[in-house]
Enzyme design. Structure first.
Site, mmCIF file in Angstrom:
data_model
loop_
_atom_site.group_PDB
_atom_site.id
_atom_site.type_symbol
_atom_site.label_atom_id
_atom_site.label_comp_id
_atom_site.label_asym_id
_atom_site.label_seq_id
_atom_site.Cartn_x
_atom_site.Cartn_y
_atom_site.Cartn_z
ATOM 1 C CD GLU A 7 -0.129 -8.510 -7.791
ATOM 2 O OE1 GLU A 7 -0.449 -9.563 -8.378
ATOM 3 O OE2 GLU A 7 0.477 -8.501 -6.708
ATOM 4 C CG ASP A 103 -1.901 -9.592 -4.578
ATOM 5 O OD1 ASP A 103 -2.503 -8.566 -4.234
ATOM 6 O OD2 ASP A 103 -2.361 -10.423 -5.382
ATOM 7 C CE1 TYR A 301 -2.959 -12.105 -1.786
ATOM 8 C CE2 TYR A 301 -1.888 -13.975 -0.728
ATOM 9 C CZ TYR A 301 -1.967 -13.073 -1.775
ATOM 10 O OH TYR A 301 -1.063 -13.127 -2.802
#
Length: 699
Positions: A7, A103, A301
């Site tokens: 990303e 992601d 994350y």
């Protein structure tokens, strides 16, 4: 060759290092049988209305609603170069398959798939799904790649979200803007959030404070309080009876042991709430700091809505907890209860946010201040979540005099438990109870024996006033967004409220950016206050657009689409039908012209001619046209600050204004300063900075 698409460039570089793609090329890295490239946010976006028909270039009521039968996409003008790089790589003859490494979530899925389809690619792809950027996590992720088709439903949900936002935003914004003669931005999540703020302000402004009265007596050196009385004469009558009685009987002396369980690990929303409450960070700042820490492999994350870890993570927790405790110098005996933070049933796409083992080697001095503080919050909560409960003894005394009950309470921490760790990270304010009522109760518990008669030493009436609800802060607004219409949701619903952890910060920032909301306050506490424009919009907005209930229902349906329990086509049809009905049935509110165009209050005198300076959408302007302070101001942007109404007022009044928490765009360092304003011969404002050592310079 396998083409890996991440990303962001920073993520691509981390992945490339692990899998051996170390040879740099223009827009990608290559080596060891891999090509690694990246997107730059949303490379491909839904086309604007005029792409479908040139007539939509002008906003006209009669052209609504705009509901495309076949959805079209365009490559963003600013990212065409990188899109071409990806498209050319996808068509390379030696590329046999792809790895989707965006992601691991709904938006990451959308970003990759749109590029994949727009480039006309039909080669097979696999999905990399990881919750940490650690080398080990990346290696394990590549060893366990999944078929891209397993995430088709996630992509469908992402497309539905995107198209629903387009239909609501594009049509409702044009509808209300054309009907009321000015740009009124409407959004599927943004408008209900604004409605919350407007409703709260209406409750505050409409609140009528009323007096109430309590009677205080002193018994055995302890002050006890009666219930509230709304009429003063009633309280005075009771006071006379108590004085006449002279004595009081101890009816209750009870101590109850209560356990305060350790708080759960952080999801994004709760991290943002604590960072706002404790550090004064906005939700967007916290998300930015957390994202940077994630890309530096220091935390897992961040865009998660889970507050637990998966069972397969248990094996690594002893080493990680010992390393975190050692890193922060917490040397007290600590026996973590790992079971408290593990629950497979409450882990969705991603587990809770925790530090990674890389924290051991990080040099804190090299991290920006904001990242240091957010990392400390996450590390603290990780250890706290596994700690013993805090045990508190709560003592309640009740006295009775002349038939009236008076109460006094005291608390004493018997065992700090998890609070000991929290105080190690964030020093708690010490409270001196030695000479307080609490201290006297705790030191003399045996003296207050039930049934004992004691004299009343002092009596008085205390007057108080009822208070309105408090203005929203980002902490409390995030909580309200998270729990909006939760009582209307099924008990087992995983996603409640409006927006998602990943989008709520952006929603708040957009409301501020487009002038519907202002941040007011000082130091750490900033309140979110709707502007006149924001209030006017909600006043004319129909219930179905501003309803948190409806928006929360949409979020639940998107989750059902991910689970293949609901049809994506049916969802889009529902949104289209709602928009069509809105356009066809909405009636303009009477006298809205006055509502939409208020008389501007003067902020101060113009430094050039002395006439009033008033606020407008893009800045602060002299009514005589001689002077302007633009909100989008380069000087203030360079300080990472906004030229707010409050700052403009100070500059006009004093010629200077204090600014705290300025941030250098070049170095990332923060500082406090004083901004001074002068006006040149062309009647243009000139700004300079002053620091503690009185150094100044002009820009």
């Amino acid at each position: 060759m396998k083409l890996v698409i991440a990303e962001k460039p920073s993520v691509a570089q981390s992945i490339a290092k692990v899998i051996g793609a170390t040879e740099r090329q223009d827009g990608y890295l290559e080596g060891n049988g891999y090509i690694v490239s990246w997107c730059v946010g949303h490379l491909v976006e839904l086309a604007e209305p005029e792409y479908y028909d040139e007539k939509y270039s002008k906003w006209r009521y009669e052209d609504l609603p705009i509901l495309p039968e076949q959805w079209e996409y365009q490559v963003s003008e600013s990212t065409k170069k990188q899109f071409k790089v990806l498209k050319d790589l996808m068509k390379r003859s030696d590329v046999t398959s792809l790895v989707e490494a965006t992601d691991a979530g709904r938006e990451g899925e959308l970003i990759f798939r749109l590029v994949y389809h727009q480039a006309g690619c039909n080669r097979p792809f696999e999905r990399l799904w990881i919750s940490s950027m650690e080398d080990k996590a990346i290696e394990e992720g590549f060893a366990n790649l999944k078929s891209g088709s397993e995430y088709d439903a996630l992509y469908e949900a992402a497309v539905c979200r995107e198209r629903a936002d387009w239909m609501v935003g594009m049509n409702a914004t044009r509808l209300f803007s054309t009907l009321y003669g000015q740009t009124l931005n409407v959004g599927r999540v943004m408008t209900p959030t604004l409605a919350m703020l407007v409703t709260r302000e209406a409750e505050i402004s409409g609140f009528k404070s009323e007096p109430f009265y309590t009677i205080a007596i002193t018994v055995g050196g302890v002050k006890a309080i009666s219930e509230r009385y709304s009429i003063k004469s009633e309280a005075e009558d009771v006071l006379r009876k108590v004085r006449d009685a002279g004595n009081t009987v101890i009816r209750k002396n009870r101590t109850t042991e209560k356990q305060e369980k350790a708080p759960q690990l952080y999801d994004l929303t709760n991290l943002q709430r604590d960072a706002n409450k404790m550090l004064g960070f906005t939700a967007q700042q916290t998300l930015d700091y957390a994202q940077s820490l994630y890309e530096k492999k220091l935390i897992t994350y961040p865009r998660t809505d889970s507050r637990f870890l998966a069972e397969d993570m248990a094996v690594n927790l002893p080493k990680l907890s010992n390393s975190v405790a050692e890193k922060y110098g917490y040397t007290k005996r600590f026996e973590p209860n790992y079971k408290q933070i593990i629950n497979n049933k409450k882990v969705s796409d991603h587990h809770a946010i925790i530090p990674t083992i890389n924290i051991v080697d990080v040099n804190y001095g090299e991290l920006p201040s904001g990242e240091q503080k957010v990392l400390s919050l996450i590390s603290c909560r990780f250890l706290v979540g596994m700690a013993e409960p805090c045990v508190v003894n709560e003592t309640e005394l009740e006295f009775e005099a002349a038939g009236v009950v008076f109460k006094a309470k005291a608390k004493q921490v018997a065992k700090k438990g998890w609070r000991d760790i929290q105080e190690w990270f964030f020093v708690a304010k010490k409270e001196d109870t030695a000479d307080s009522d609490e201290g006297r109760i705790l030191d003399n518990l045996n003296f207050f024996e039930e049934g004992k008669i004691l004299p009343v030493r002092e009596t008085e009436i205390k007057e108080g006033k009822t208070s309105p609800k408090k203005h929203f802060t980002e902490d409390t607004l995030l909580s309200a967004m998270e729990h909006a219409s939760a009582d209307e949701m099924p008990d087992d619903a995983e996603h409640k409220g409006i927006g998602t952890p990943a989008t709520r910060a952006g929603t708040i920032e957009k409301l501020v950016r487009i002038g519907f909301v202002e941040r007011r306050g000082d130091k750490k506490t900033k309140y979110l206050i709707p502007t006149h424009k924001g209030t006017a919009l909600i006043t004319v907005m129909p219930e179905e657009i501003q309803s948190a209930s409806m928006t929360a229902d949409w979020e639940e349906k998107l989750i059902d689409i991910e689970r293949k329990k609901y049809s994506a086509d049916e969802f889009i049809r529902e949104i289209g039908a709602m928009i069509t009905e809105l356009v066809q049935t909405y009636k303009v509110i009477e006298d809205a012209e006055v509502l939409m165009h208020p008389v501007n209050e003067p902020l101060g005198p113009c430094p050039c001619c002395g006439k009033n300076v008033v606020e407008k959408s893009k800045g602060f302007f002299c009514e005589g046209g001689d002077f302007a302070l633009w909100k989008n101001n380069r000087f203030f942007n360079s300080l990472s600050k906004k030229l707010t109404k409050q700052v403009a007022e100070k500059l006009l009044k004093d010629g200077k204004a204090k600014l705290k928490g300025c941030r250098s765009v070049k170095t990332g360092k923060t500082y406090d300063c004083v901004v001074r304003m002068t006006v040149d011969e062309m009647k243009r404002p000139q700004f300079g900075l002053e620091f503690e050592k009185r150094k100044s310079y002009e820009r």
